[in-house]
Structure formats: C-alpha cells, structure tokens
Design a protein around this motif. Sequence first.
Motif, PDB file in Angstrom:
ATOM      1  N   VAL A  15     -57.117 -31.226  -8.580  1.00 54.46           N
ATOM      2  CA  VAL A  15     -58.340 -31.147  -9.601  1.00 54.46           C
ATOM      3  C   VAL A  15     -57.733 -30.604 -10.828  1.00 54.46           C
ATOM      4  N   PHE A  16     -56.737 -29.575 -10.834  1.00 58.19           N
ATOM      5  CA  PHE A  16     -56.304 -29.141 -11.879  1.00 58.19           C
ATOM      6  C   PHE A  16     -55.582 -29.943 -12.849  1.00 58.19           C
ATOM      7  N   LEU A  17     -54.662 -30.913 -12.194  1.00 57.41           N
ATOM      8  CA  LEU A  17     -54.006 -32.163 -12.922  1.00 57.41           C
ATOM      9  C   LEU A  17     -55.061 -32.984 -13.541  1.00 57.41           C
ATOM     10  N   ASN A  18     -56.113 -33.313 -13.150  1.00 57.81           N
ATOM     11  CA  ASN A  18     -57.350 -34.292 -13.704  1.00 57.81           C
ATOM     12  C   ASN A  18     -58.274 -33.519 -14.575  1.00 57.81           C
ATOM     13  N   LEU A  19     -58.030 -32.376 -15.116  1.00 58.99           N
ATOM     14  CA  LEU A  19     -59.191 -31.578 -15.734  1.00 58.99           C
ATOM     15  C   LEU A  19     -59.085 -32.144 -17.263  1.00 58.99           C
ATOM     16  N   GLY A  20     -57.982 -32.678 -17.861  1.00 63.64           N
ATOM     17  CA  GLY A  20     -57.852 -33.089 -19.275  1.00 63.64           C
ATOM     18  C   GLY A  20     -58.239 -32.274 -20.227  1.00 63.64           C
ATOM     19  N   GLN A  21     -58.248 -32.793 -21.638  1.00 55.01           N
ATOM     20  CA  GLN A  21     -58.618 -31.799 -22.613  1.00 55.01           C
ATOM     21  C   GLN A  21     -59.981 -32.519 -23.486  1.00 55.01           C
ATOM     22  N   ARG A  22     -60.622 -31.844 -23.974  1.00 58.60           N
ATOM     23  CA  ARG A  22     -61.929 -32.457 -24.514  1.00 58.60           C
ATOM     24  C   ARG A  22     -61.396 -32.670 -26.160  1.00 58.60           C
ATOM     25  N   ARG A  23     -61.875 -33.619 -26.804  1.00 56.78           N
ATOM     26  CA  ARG A  23     -61.521 -33.857 -28.331  1.00 56.78           C
ATOM     27  C   ARG A  23     -62.542 -33.124 -29.200  1.00 56.78           C
ATOM     28  N   ALA A  24     -62.080 -32.910 -30.274  1.00 53.21           N
ATOM     29  CA  ALA A  24     -62.895 -32.154 -31.177  1.00 53.21           C
ATOM     30  C   ALA A  24     -64.315 -32.840 -31.441  1.00 53.21           C
ATOM     31  N   GLY A  25     -65.546 -32.011 -31.230  1.00 57.44           N
ATOM     32  CA  GLY A  25     -66.730 -32.524 -31.434  1.00 57.44           C
ATOM     33  C   GLY A  25     -67.262 -33.049 -30.166  1.00 57.44           C
ATOM     34  N   GLU A  26     -66.378 -33.110 -29.148  1.00 58.53           N
ATOM     35  CA  GLU A  26     -66.953 -33.496 -27.895  1.00 58.53           C
ATOM     36  C   GLU A  26     -67.930 -32.683 -27.030  1.00 58.53           C
ATOM     37  N   LEU A  27     -68.807 -32.733 -26.680  1.00 59.63           N
ATOM     38  CA  LEU A  27     -69.618 -31.963 -25.917  1.00 59.63           C
ATOM     39  C   LEU A  27     -69.110 -31.783 -24.370  1.00 59.63           C
ATOM     40  N   SER A  28     -69.096 -30.493 -24.150  1.00 59.19           N
ATOM     41  CA  SER A  28     -68.695 -30.381 -22.592  1.00 59.19           C
ATOM     42  C   SER A  28     -69.920 -30.603 -21.654  1.00 59.19           C
ATOM     43  N   ALA A  29     -69.572 -30.508 -20.487  1.00 66.20           N
ATOM     44  CA  ALA A  29     -70.510 -30.814 -19.258  1.00 66.20           C
ATOM     45  C   ALA A  29     -71.797 -30.152 -19.430  1.00 66.20           C
ATOM     46  N   TYR A  30     -71.650 -28.761 -19.879  1.00 65.63           N
ATOM     47  CA  TYR A  30     -72.872 -27.721 -20.107  1.00 65.63           C
ATOM     48  C   TYR A  30     -73.438 -28.221 -21.059  1.00 65.63           C
ATOM     49  N   ASN A  31     -72.975 -28.585 -22.251  1.00 64.82           N
ATOM     50  CA  ASN A  31     -73.415 -28.863 -23.582  1.00 64.82           C
ATOM     51  C   ASN A  31     -74.259 -29.898 -23.601  1.00 64.82           C
ATOM     52  N   VAL A  32     -74.151 -31.268 -22.706  1.00 65.69           N
ATOM     53  CA  VAL A  32     -74.649 -32.343 -22.627  1.00 65.69           C
ATOM     54  C   VAL A  32     -76.116 -32.110 -22.537  1.00 65.69           C
ATOM     55  N   PHE A  33     -76.442 -30.932 -21.657  1.00 71.81           N
ATOM     56  CA  PHE A  33     -77.931 -30.759 -21.489  1.00 71.81           C
ATOM     57  C   PHE A  33     -78.389 -29.676 -22.307  1.00 71.81           C
ATOM     58  N   ASN A  34     -77.567 -29.016 -23.251  1.00 69.81           N
ATOM     59  CA  ASN A  34     -78.079 -28.091 -24.186  1.00 69.81           C
ATOM     60  C   ASN A  34     -77.344 -28.239 -25.405  1.00 69.81           C
ATOM     61  N   PRO A  35     -77.683 -29.487 -26.321  1.00 75.88           N
ATOM     62  CA  PRO A  35     -77.001 -29.839 -27.203  1.00 75.88           C
ATOM     63  C   PRO A  35     -77.269 -28.871 -28.747  1.00 75.88           C
ATOM     64  N   GLN A  36     -78.279 -28.236 -28.510  1.00 77.95           N
ATOM     65  CA  GLN A  36     -78.575 -27.167 -29.850  1.00 77.95           C
ATOM     66  C   GLN A  36     -77.982 -25.654 -29.394  1.00 77.95           C
ATOM     67  N   PHE A  37     -77.071 -25.651 -28.296  1.00 79.11           N
ATOM     68  CA  PHE A  37     -76.507 -24.406 -28.170  1.00 79.11           C
ATOM     69  C   PHE A  37     -77.583 -23.152 -28.207  1.00 79.11           C
ATOM     70  N   GLN A  38     -78.695 -23.445 -27.567  1.00 79.50           N
ATOM     71  CA  GLN A  38     -79.623 -22.227 -27.425  1.00 79.50           C
ATOM     72  C   GLN A  38     -79.286 -21.462 -26.364  1.00 79.50           C
ATOM     73  N   GLU A  39     -79.821 -20.063 -26.605  1.00 83.62           N
ATOM     74  CA  GLU A  39     -79.627 -19.255 -25.402  1.00 83.62           C
ATOM     75  C   GLU A  39     -80.450 -19.452 -24.421  1.00 83.62           C
ATOM     76  N   LEU A  40     -80.119 -19.645 -23.201  1.00 83.59           N
ATOM     77  CA  LEU A  40     -80.959 -19.929 -22.154  1.00 83.59           C
ATOM     78  C   LEU A  40     -81.894 -18.715 -21.624  1.00 83.59           C
ATOM     79  N   LEU A  41     -82.920 -18.739 -20.954  1.00 85.62           N
ATOM     80  CA  LEU A  41     -83.618 -17.547 -20.335  1.00 85.62           C
ATOM     81  C   LEU A  41     -82.661 -17.115 -19.192  1.00 85.62           C
ATOM     82  N   GLY A  42     -82.330 -15.764 -19.194  1.00 87.90           N
ATOM     83  CA  GLY A  42     -81.740 -15.031 -18.162  1.00 87.90           C
ATOM     84  C   GLY A  42     -80.385 -15.290 -18.213  1.00 87.90           C
ATOM     85  N   GLN A  43     -79.705 -15.759 -19.356  1.00 84.35           N
ATOM     86  CA  GLN A  43     -78.213 -16.060 -19.794  1.00 84.35           C
ATOM     87  C   GLN A  43     -77.753 -14.808 -19.823  1.00 84.35           C
ATOM     88  N   LEU A  44     -76.613 -14.432 -19.291  1.00 91.75           N
ATOM     89  CA  LEU A  44     -75.671 -13.386 -19.407  1.00 91.75           C
ATOM     90  C   LEU A  44     -74.704 -13.372 -20.582  1.00 91.75           C
TER      91      LEU A  44
END
Length: 129
Positions: A70-99
């Motif tokens: 698993v750790f060998l296949n994590l890879g690196q994100r390129r600049a400007g590439e969205l993470s798996a979390y941000n694909v569903f939250n592209p405006q980077f808004q704070e979510l309800l209940g977010q700590l």
Amino acid sequence: IRSPAGALPAPGGERGPSLAADAARDLIAWARTVPVRAWAGTLAWCASAHVAGRLGFGNPYMLFSAFVLVFLNLGQRRAGELSAYNVFNPQFQELLGQLRAEHLEADLIDPHRLPRGGGAPGWPPLAPP
C-alpha cells in the motif's frame, strides 16, 4: 465405445490452434513485457514468504507485505491536482461538523468560548451559553 469419426476435431486440427495454445502464447507475450527486476522481486518475495511460513511467521509476513505494498503505491500528487477528498469538495468549503485546529485550540484555551463566527458557513453565529 468409439466416437464417430469427425465428431470433434483434434486440437490444432482444421479449426486452428487450441484455446490453451493461444492462452499460453498470450501469457508468454505478457511475461516478456514485465521487467526482470519485477520478476526478481516477486521471486524473492515468494521465497521469503515460504521461509516466513516455515518459521511460523506467515501471517505477520503477509500483513506486513500488504502494508508495504500500500505505501509503495501511494505516489505523489502533482501541483494543482486535487486529492481524493477535494474531488467532492472543489471549493474547499468547511463541512458541517468538521473538526478544525481552530476549534481544538479554542477548546483548550477556553472551553466555554465558541470559535469566532459560530457555526459552519451559511449558518448563523452560535449564541453564547
């Protein structure tokens, strides 16, 4: 009991090579595309798995191998590439209940004080207790 002549053609007969021969040829063609280093690593892993199993450490070896894989296949994100979390939250808004760190900091400094601004975006500020 003899089968009637011509009931089934012999493998490699009139209909061409058998399915097994095609599969073997495709497997060999695929195996040639895999780097030698990968084959050597796979062989070393299989040999060490066998040794670990003989020594009674087969299960921990497999678990450790899964974590390493698993750790060998994590890879690196390129600049400007969205993470798996941000694909569903592209405006980077704070979510309800977010700590957030600000909430933890406010709780540690003064547990009765609420964070500035109150609730989540779009919600009215919270009233003090």
